[in-house]
Design a protein around this motif. Sequence first.
Motif, short mmCIF file in Angstrom:
data_model
loop_
_atom_site.label_atom_id
_atom_site.label_comp_id
_atom_site.label_asym_id
_atom_site.label_seq_id
_atom_site.Cartn_x
_atom_site.Cartn_y
_atom_site.Cartn_z
N PHE A 102 45.92 34.22 34.29
CA PHE A 102 44.78 35.71 33.46
C PHE A 102 45.58 35.06 32.21
N ASP B 291 33.18 41.39 38.15
CA ASP B 291 33.50 40.01 37.55
C ASP B 291 33.44 38.55 37.63
N LYS C 56 58.73 27.88 30.11
CA LYS C 56 57.50 28.57 30.81
C LYS C 56 57.20 28.44 29.64
N VAL D 8 42.08 36.29 43.38
CA VAL D 8 42.45 35.66 42.16
C VAL D 8 42.46 34.82 42.20
N LYS E 239 44.75 36.44 46.92
CA LYS E 239 43.05 35.14 47.59
C LYS E 239 42.58 35.18 46.77
N LYS F 132 56.37 39.40 42.05
CA LYS F 132 55.52 38.56 41.12
C LYS F 132 54.99 37.19 40.89
N GLU G 178 31.64 38.19 33.48
CA GLU G 178 32.62 36.71 32.78
C GLU G 178 32.19 35.01 32.84
N TYR H 208 52.61 28.28 28.23
CA TYR H 208 51.90 28.90 27.57
C TYR H 208 51.20 28.90 26.01
#
Lengths: 439, 590
Positions: free
Chosen positions: B514, B276, B561, B248, B246, B429, B280, B565
């Motif tokens: 991330f 955080d 994928k 993140v 939640k 994940k 940041e 990136y």
Amino acid sequence: MEYKAFQPIFYNITRINKATCELQCHMASYDEMAIIHGRLAQVVKIVGNQVTLQVFSGTEGIPTNAEVLFTGDPPLLKVSEDLAGRFLNAYGRPIDNGPEILGEPRMIGGPSINPTKRERPSELILTGIAGIDLNNTLVTGQKIPFFADPEQPFNQVMADVALRAKADRIILGGIGLQHDDYLFFKNIFENAGAIDRIVSFINTTEDPSVERLLIPDMALTAAEYFAIDRNEKVLVLLTDLTLYCDALSIVSNNMDQISSKDNMPASLYSDLARLYEKAVQFPAGGSITIIAVTTLSGGDITHAIPDNTGYITEGQLFLRRDAEIGKTIVDPFRSLSRLKQLVIGKKTREDHPQVMNTAVRLYSDSANARTKLENGFDLNDYDKRCLSYAKEYSEKLLAIDVNVGIEDMLNTSWSLFSRYFKKEELAIRQDLVDKYWKN
Amino acid sequence: MTTTATIKKGTVTGIISNLVMAVSDAPVAQNEICYMHVGEDQLLGEIIKVIGHDIYIQCFESTRGMKVGSTIRFTNEMLEVTLGPGMLSKIYDGLQNDLKKFDSLLIKRGKRSEALDSESRWHFIPLTQPGKTVQAGDWLGEVKENAIPHRIMVPFKLTGRFKLKNLVEEGDYGINDVIAVLESEEGERVDVKLWQKWPVKKPLKGYVEKVRPFAMLETGVRIIDTLIPIAEGGTGFIPGPFGTGKTVLQHAISKQANADVIIFAACGERANEIVDVFTEFPELDDPHTGRKLMERTIIIANTSNMPVAAREASVYTAMTIAEYFRNMGLKVLILADSTSRWAQALREMSNRLEELPGPDAFPMDLTAVIANFYARAGYVFLPNGATGSITFLGTVSPSGGNLKEPVTEATKKSARCFYALSQKRADQKRYPAVDPTESYSKYLEYPEMQNYLHENISSRWIDMVIRAKDILLRGREVHDQINILGDDGVPLDYHVQFWKAEIIDFVILQQDAFDTIDAMTPMARQKYMLQLVLQICQMEFDFKDFEEVSAFFKRIINKLKQLNYTTFESEPFKKIMEEYTVIVNEKRIA
Ligand SMILES: Nc1ncnc2c1ncn2[C@@H]1O[C@H](COP(=O)(O)OP(=O)(O)OP(=O)(O)O)[C@@H](O)[C@H]1O
Ligand SMILES: [Mg+2]
């Protein structure tokens, strides 16, 4: 702790429960300590002239005309370097036959840290246990519990972690500790030659259960002294917080409060958060890291205690017995360190995040394969490879008796990948595969 | 209204944790603020109930050491926030104390700090002229605060029409300088400064009309924007068991969302999460303006170890500040983490008051309280024709992960977007763990919103989104079938359908919060990816057996994928696309 001496007065006690007494009095202040019939107690409720005292060692034998002394002070702990190496009880008094602690009295359960005075945690804690370092990396200033069934060796793992972590100070809060476990901690700390770095506050199962309520605050007040006044890296071990919560519920039931889920007080979340939020990293270098134990009943994490804990802490470490390898492992699915992303791939090798995720994903594929097997289906080639991988992964990395460096853990992962999988099955960034794939 | 400065006093008669009971000879009002004296300290509290002579007060600070007989001073005021330039980048507690202004490491009770900076100077530019008739909320002028034009408005507390007697010229002023003088129809003179106050529990309106949300609020999170979009001025909530992502997800949205002002209400959550943000955000760029993210952000930090009553106040503080900015014609986004903690604060108090408990011991009126709060969000038209909006996105932490618990149920009745985080997806994940089939956005059904998407993205967009959802749903069904019947027990085509759904899952739904590139996907790129993925889902392939199916699609997923990136339309991106096309053509039936 020692309180100012006042003249005790006899009071008319109007109600006596297991853990609380009520009396009529005009002078009590909220939260202050009192001594009733020679026992320490705390003011927990005042309505008009009706004062409720929570008696830590229980109310057995308290007469209706008890002598009560109000100290005017909240619960205190004397802090100084003298704490080092000592074993104390829930009131901060020595239980090791040593001298009384001299030092500055500090109130326990004090105010919270201004969030803007915190620093973002960024220092790795290495334990040698791959189930932790690789998959659930810990960081100073973090708060994290072990979720474990009572029969699992959580105290041993916690002691290993404490001794391998490079902490300046270890503070042990034993909450309803079995006497044998108390001796276990004492021995292991003595054998490691670490006793001078350690301060212990111990309440064993032989001690009254409501006394336990003081242990975490005592331990954390000592921790704040070392972390703030002396800029030390402090590691606080609290075991077992489930017993702390049980004591909370006893008191709240005695006070006729409406309980919420699982008979726990409605304030359970705030009560636990108040403790865990003492974990902190200060810019000046001092830090408090909290590693706790929350025992589960029958592995049920939806129970109010683990549930509220999970919402407060920065992850949790799950211990589970892996029948196939006959060892206890750190369960990669339900375990989580929320602060790991602050350090992995930054303070550790660049491939750490992706290796960790991929290894766990493949492990989860093996769980699917196992389900298929159990349902009586044929396994395909990929399933079979996953199963063999899972066994080796469990043995070489997840088992709690693993003790290696973080680079080794990563290298081992890559060798497992190349033994059982094809490059494209990993879905790892190409440049990392090119660099680390083991032929 | 005559304000005689009589000091209203009272006396403490009882204390149970943060509930204080009192009596007073003077009249008091519900929600009136008071100060309770304990030694040197004056503790802030709010009246929450009166029965006969008994006054019940929730104390916002620790009551340790308080005695029966302690003095209370009542203020005649409700809990208010101070509104004016200087709020952006601040970190406030739930009562709007500027936390950075406190010197000590520990927050001492009874201490306050000013919400704005009395020292700083602001360059004021008038937007109107003396002689005009004005009313509450009208823009008198503006100062530049970071990237936004901060409008100085006629105080909202004023009722009726006023003549603008005087307005200062362009120049630098402090917040306490009088910048305008108004005169009421009765001839009463009112001085206007750069700041004003407003009680948090009262909606700050000042708009002429609230309309149905019609535009999409871009968040850069694919599963939201592409599949379950939230509207500008809309409401949504994110329930999920602990650790499912939640926070993140909210942090990602707060970094990327296309809004002018972001208000982060950390309500009863972890202090490290605030750290955080304030570590940041001063470093990160706002993807829309290129300025630092912190410049558009306000943090209301009432962490879990701070007093619970202030936790309840914190969400209202956040909402009121948002309403103030909305009246400047700005797009405001509030992220509240977690609204369950707020509900729990209500529960703790209600239990201490021994009120009749509702389900799970929550107060009976929980649903109404939540509904009233969500209703303060919205897209509005201001009297001068400008528009402003508050989008509200809250998290819910269901106890035991059970979505049938009272807070989730109550919130579901109020919020229009539902982003259910699934424990299973989190365990695998598959982040962000939003369940693509359980979750929904009611805005997708709004014709206004559909028009907006057609005009701004593509005329086929909604069809594409529906197709993607169907493929996902079908994937789930065949997956169940494969599990029941075994790999061999189903037609080969089931495997193909399963893997097509997996492509959407891995390439569109899953997003690494991330990774610098993957974290944020602008709409143009989302469109490209959805088209790409739907294209392959429509293709027919030639496979010998199911092992070949999975091997093939894994290679496809791996390539796509890599694409996620990689910088959009860069050389490496094009190269991956070429490799991808080669793989596709290996099995494709022409
Ligand atoms: N999009 C994501 N990408 C990668 N990892 C993620 C993502 N979302 C969540 N995670 C992982 O899950 C962890 C928990 O996420 P988060 O703190 O957001 O949970 P939460 O739902 O807010 O939990 P709580 O209710 O306890 O606050 C993170 O620390 C991170 O490791
Ligand atoms: Mg969270």
